[in-house]
Structures are given as structure tokens and as C-alpha cells.
Design an enzyme around this catalytic site. Structure first.
Site, PDB file in Angstrom:
ATOM      1  N   HIS A   1      11.017  44.366  56.332  1.00  0.00           N
ATOM      2  CA  HIS A   1      10.430  43.038  56.504  1.00  0.00           C
ATOM      3  C   HIS A   1       8.903  43.114  56.484  1.00  0.00           C
ATOM      4  O   HIS A   1       8.245  42.402  55.713  1.00  0.00           O
ATOM      5  CB  HIS A   1      10.915  42.428  57.823  1.00  0.00           C
ATOM      6  CG  HIS A   1      10.311  41.092  58.133  1.00  0.00           C
ATOM      7  ND1 HIS A   1      10.965  39.910  57.885  1.00  0.00           N
ATOM      8  CD2 HIS A   1       9.111  40.745  58.671  1.00  0.00           C
ATOM      9  CE1 HIS A   1      10.202  38.900  58.252  1.00  0.00           C
ATOM     10  NE2 HIS A   1       9.064  39.380  58.737  1.00  0.00           N
ATOM     11  N   GLU A   2       8.345  43.965  57.325  1.00  0.00           N
ATOM     12  CA  GLU A   2       6.890  44.028  57.408  1.00  0.00           C
ATOM     13  C   GLU A   2       6.272  44.519  56.107  1.00  0.00           C
ATOM     14  O   GLU A   2       5.159  44.122  55.753  1.00  0.00           O
ATOM     15  CB  GLU A   2       6.469  44.913  58.584  1.00  0.00           C
ATOM     16  CG  GLU A   2       6.879  44.392  59.951  1.00  0.00           C
ATOM     17  CD  GLU A   2       6.395  42.976  60.240  1.00  0.00           C
ATOM     18  OE1 GLU A   2       5.364  42.557  59.656  1.00  0.00           O
ATOM     19  OE2 GLU A   2       7.046  42.273  61.038  1.00  0.00           O
TER      20      GLU A   2
ATOM     21  N   HIS B   1       5.495  41.718  53.736  1.00  0.00           N
ATOM     22  CA  HIS B   1       4.165  41.160  53.961  1.00  0.00           C
ATOM     23  C   HIS B   1       3.097  42.049  53.324  1.00  0.00           C
ATOM     24  O   HIS B   1       2.124  41.564  52.726  1.00  0.00           O
ATOM     25  CB  HIS B   1       3.880  41.062  55.466  1.00  0.00           C
ATOM     26  CG  HIS B   1       4.659  40.013  56.187  1.00  0.00           C
ATOM     27  ND1 HIS B   1       4.672  38.690  55.795  1.00  0.00           N
ATOM     28  CD2 HIS B   1       5.424  40.080  57.310  1.00  0.00           C
ATOM     29  CE1 HIS B   1       5.413  37.989  56.639  1.00  0.00           C
ATOM     30  NE2 HIS B   1       5.888  38.817  57.557  1.00  0.00           N
TER      31      HIS B   1
ATOM     32  N   HIS C   1       2.704  41.483  49.699  1.00  0.00           N
ATOM     33  CA  HIS C   1       1.997  40.222  49.463  1.00  0.00           C
ATOM     34  C   HIS C   1       0.485  40.470  49.480  1.00  0.00           C
ATOM     35  O   HIS C   1      -0.262  39.895  48.668  1.00  0.00           O
ATOM     36  CB  HIS C   1       2.397  39.218  50.550  1.00  0.00           C
ATOM     37  CG  HIS C   1       2.323  37.790  50.126  1.00  0.00           C
ATOM     38  ND1 HIS C   1       2.736  36.754  50.932  1.00  0.00           N
ATOM     39  CD2 HIS C   1       1.868  37.208  48.994  1.00  0.00           C
ATOM     40  CE1 HIS C   1       2.554  35.609  50.317  1.00  0.00           C
ATOM     41  NE2 HIS C   1       2.024  35.857  49.137  1.00  0.00           N
TER      42      HIS C   1
END
Length: 402
Positions: free
Chosen positions: A181-182, A185, A188
Site C-alpha cells: 500500500h505505502e 504512494h 505516485h
């Protein structure tokens, strides 16, 4: 957005009531139950976990030997990113030696293979808990990409794992999902390709920022990805396919309660922020009644499934910058579920049954969405690769709410 929330409530509440009957029967048959005691919200985690273990036969103790930290990061998180986007990671212990804590690791991220591949930026992994470190897990951009400044991105992922006194660091399955999940980010931020730093990477509206990270979680269970990183810490043997399949088969298990408790908090957020000043309860004793009415109006039984956060400690919306935007997680998941379906569908993102783990799909997602940040309307970026606006049906299927 209120329409989205209220559309999800009836099927989520129905699933929660169905599950509550199952767990109430378990509780009634439990010798440890106090006579006359009835099933309530506080009993949910214990009996849900017992049901999960009986139905799927997996728990953290079984999985942990296959989930060693370095393998998960380098042969899982990085492997999936390489397959999708063609990037490579080169560890830089020389840079790590100058970091603020001894266990922090640094990788140079290159846009392609080989020493001559252009450098995208730096990725920093700060995975262990220590005194003075903020709890939880998060990503941050220490340096934001910008063509105006000529800077390349430096992004960090922080977890709070307990470092063992000796031996390998073994993860829970939740830890694995958090790592993926992290890093969503982080991608991105690393793929940002904008002029203005204020529009770079994760500088997007709150109801968009969680979307790439939620998409990246889904690669943790891809057959080729899990086969790469889930190796027994002592023998190197791969995670038995039966266990991997049982992980996948959990699907919508427990989503009735999980969805309803989240929706309850999102509904309260909206309810508070749509009040006129004169309508705000003046007495703290009136808050509970306000909550109950707001939840009942949309069909949530808060005696069975209380909201994830009560108003008196709902820091997200009264002190954490989420005011009227706690719905962002579910809207991000609408886009995530729709995008995951695109990745997995042959003729769209997938090629020859690869469930989307290919450069063509990855490059399209990177080019049209991840690199754009807030340099154009995120919905325009979404439509540029998906071909249409997000639809709610994939989320309903994922959570077993259709």
C-alpha cells in the site's frame, strides 16, 4: 457523494446482520461465555477471527515464516513494480550511512535496466519502530519532482515493525499489505512528471490520493508476485499453493462489518459538516443522540455495528484535515476496484491471462495517471487510461455487496 454512501449501506448492513447471527451462535456455544450474555460489537473481532481461521485455515503464525521483510520488499514490492513499469532498484549503502537512523535503507530508482538507465529518484525505507518515531505507516515526499526546479523526487515509506533481537524480521499478512500500500504512494511520487511541485505526485485531492496505493495492494496476491517473495525463511521453499489460494479465497469475508463501520464514520462526517450553526448540539450529552439519529436515517444499526470513530474522538474530521472528506477512502476504492478489474480483464489491461502484470498496462497507468499528479483533473486522467468514468459495480462485487 451522499448517494454513494447511502447506496452502500443496505447491502453492507444486511451482510453484517447475517454475520452477526453466525458469530452469536459461536458465542452461545463457547464454554467461556457468561450465561445470559448476548453477542455485541465488542465480541465481533474474537468470533470473526475464530470463524476466519476455521473456514480458511490460515493465521499469522502459519504465514510468518514465508514473509521475511527483505524478501517482501525486494522480491515482492520491487518485483511487481519492475514487471509493471520497468524500473530497477539499486541499493545505496553509502547514502544510508548518512541517514538519521542505522536501520534506514536507501535505493536509487532507475527508469530501466543497466547502469546507463536514467535515475528517477531515491526511495527510502524506514521500516522499524524506535523511540520517538511516530506510530503507524505512511509515505512522504522529502523532495518533490519539478521541472521548474529541476529536482528529482526523494520519497520515503515508514512502517513500525518490531525489530527482533536476533534473526530475520517476519511479517504478518497485514504488514505485507501495508508495505504494498505505502509503496503505491511512493510510485505516485517517483513517477511524477510535472512542472510545478505543488501539482506533483501525491499533491492531489484527498479523494484521489489513496487510489494508487489501494491499486498497488492487489499485486501482493498476484500468483507470480507471491511466488517470488513468499519463501520460507529457513528452507527457501515457496508458500504452498493451497495457502496462497486460501488467502485469495477470503475475498469478501468480514466485509459486512468492515464496510458498515467505515460508512458509519463517513456518514457522521457528512452529518456534522452539513449542519447549520444553530443546529449544532450545544450540550455534549446530546452528541450520542445526534449520532444515533444520523446513522439510523441511512439504515445503520449502531447498536450492532458502531461507527469506526465516535464524534468525540473523530480526529480525522475535527483536527486532521479531513473535514467532510472522510468518504475519500471509499471513493478511492471505487476507482481502485474498477481499475483492478481493468488490469485483470483480457483485452483491456491483461494479456494472455497475466492478470495485468505486464508493461503495456503498467505504462498506460503510469503515463496517464501516476505521472500527472494534479497537473490535470484526476478524473480526466482516469478516463484517459480506463476509457470511461469509474463505476461502482466492481466494488460491490469485491465486497460481496451486489
Amino acid at each position: 457523494m451522499s448517494e454513494l454512501l447511502t447506496r452502500l449501506v443496505p447491502p453492507a448492513m444486511a451482510n453484517a446482520r447475517r454475520d452477526a447471527k453466525t458469530y452469536a451462535a459461536r458465542m452461545a456455544a463457547d464454554p467461556a461465555t457468561v450465561p445470559g450474555e448476548s453477542f455485541g460489537p465488542a465480541d465481533w473481532p474474537h468470533y470473526e477471527e475464530a470463524e476466519r481461521k476455521e473456514r480458511f485455515g490460515i493465521d499469522d503464525a502459519t504465514l510468518a515464516p514465508y514473509l521475511e521483510l527483505s524478501n517482501v520488499i525486494e522480491r515482492g514490492v520491487f518485483y511487481a513494480a519492475g514487471r509493471l513499469y520497468g524500473i530497477c532498484f539499486h541499493e545505496r549503502p553509502d547514502l544510508a550511512a548518512h541517514m538519521y537512523a542505522p536501520d534506514v535503507r536507501v535505493w536509487e530508482v532507475r527508469d530501466g535496466e543497466g547502469d546507463d538507465a536514467p535515475v528517477l529518484g531515491l526511495f527510502i525505507g524506514d521500516y522499524y519502530a524506535r523511540e520517538g518515531k511516530h506510530g503507524g505507516a505512511w509515505m512522504d515526499s522529502l523532495v518533490e519532482q519539478s521541472h521548474l526546479t529541476g529536482r528529482k523526487p526523494v520519497v520515503i515509506n515508514c512502517l513500525n515493525l518490531t525489530k527482533p533481537e536476533a534473526g530475520p524480521t517476519l511479517l504478518s499478512w497485514d504488514n505485507v499489505i501495508t508495505a504494498f500500500h505505502e509503496f503505491g504512494h511512493a510510485l505516485h511520487g517517483l513517477f511524477a512528471d510535472t512542472r510545478w511541485p505543488s501539482a506533483s505526485g501525491t499533491n492531489v485531492p484527498r479523494d484521489v490520493v489513496e487510489f494508487p496505493s489501494q491499486v498497488n495492494e492487489k499485486w501482493a496476491l498476484h500468483p507470480q508476485v507471491i511466488a517470488s517473495y513468499a519463501r520460507h525463511v529457513d528452507t527457501g521453499a515457496p508458500l504452498p499453493e493451497g495457502l496462497a489460494e486460501r488467502l485469495r479465497s477470503q475475498g469478501a469475508f468480514g466485509q459486512g462489518y468492515a464496510t458498515t463501520e467505515y460508512l458509519g464514520a463517513a456518514v457522521l462526517d457528512q452529518a456534522w459538516h452539513t449542519l447549520q450553526p444553530q443546529e449544532v448540539p450545544a450540550d455534549v450529552t446530546a452528541v450520542e443522540g445526534f449520532e444515533h439519529t444520523a446513522l439510523a436515517d441511512v439504515g445503520i444499526d449502531d447498536a450492532l455495528v458502531p461507527p469506526r470513530y465516535r464524534s468525540t474522538y473523530f480526529a480525522h474530521v475535527f483536527g486532521g484535515g479531513y473535514g467532510a472528506a472522510y468518504y475519500a477512502y471509499i471513493w478511492s476504492e471505487v476507482m481502485d476496484a474498477d481499475t483492478t478489474e481493468w488490469f485483470r480483464t483480457d483485452g483491456e489491461g491483461a494479456r494472455d491471462g497475466d492478470l495485468g502484470l505486464n508493461r503495456e498496462a503498467g505504462e498506460r497507468f503510469r503515463r496517464e495517471f501516476l505521472s500527472r499528479g494534479d497537473s490535470r483533473d484526476p478524473l480526466v486522467s482516469y478516463c484517459a487510461y480506463r476509457g470511461r468514468d469509474p463505476r461502482i459495480e466492481p466494488l460491490l462485487r469485491r465486497r460481496g455487496l451486489n
